[in-house]
Write an enzyme that holds these catalytic residues in place. Sequence first.
Site, PDB file in Angstrom:
ATOM      1  CB  SER A 110      -2.203  -9.483  -5.312  1.00 36.90           C
ATOM      2  OG  SER A 110      -1.405  -8.610  -6.077  1.00 36.90           O
ATOM      3  CB  SER A 126       4.217   0.448  -3.654  1.00 39.23           C
ATOM      4  OG  SER A 126       3.094  -0.168  -4.282  1.00 39.23           O
ATOM      5  CB  SER A 150      -0.893   0.003   1.244  1.00 43.97           C
ATOM      6  OG  SER A 150      -1.671   1.167   1.298  1.00 43.97           O
TER       7      SER A 150
END
Length: 199
Positions: free
Chosen positions: A108, A38, A36
């Site tokens: 993911s 990135s 999160s």
Amino acid sequence: MSIQQNIIWHDSAITKEDRRRQNGHHSFVLWFTGLSGSGKSTISNALAKELYDRRIGNYVLDGDNIRNGLNKDLGFSDKDRTENIRRISEVSKLFVDNGTVVLTAFISPFLEDRKKAKEIVGEDEFIEVFVNCPLEECEKRDPKGLYIKARNGEIPDFTGIGSPYEEPDQPDLTIETSEQSIPACVDTIIEYLERRQLI
């Protein structure tokens, strides 16, 4: 008796190849994975605009947007995360069948889930893009304020804090967002797609 025993696949009169010819380009999935903060959503949307300007039909499937609709019944347990990715994989496969380039922006976090996503979509039509950014940098950015909440114990099982992120072992492409600007990241992806003659 299994429900699946009463389901029969109905072939379309228009094939994926037909749609690709009409669209004038290949179809595939760019699967952006990373922590999160990135830059997955930012890069995928910037890339979508570049592809659109080149008249390449595409659609962005973003984690938060999908959880507002299709997957709003899912939480963030390991089981729900796996189901979240399975559903997205199936939706992505439909877009590819429609001749569309799909850009998915999902943390993911699990290797096995991404492996299954690739199997669902198809190896030749699945491009894993690792949006690599150190956790420390993601926490500095913290665009949604989630890391602070996670550190305060308000969000259990938050990826990178209370739940692991399993980095890709062999991604098709790695983008270093702590070192490259967004335009530079987009250029890197475009060059990769051109090199593979996908656009």
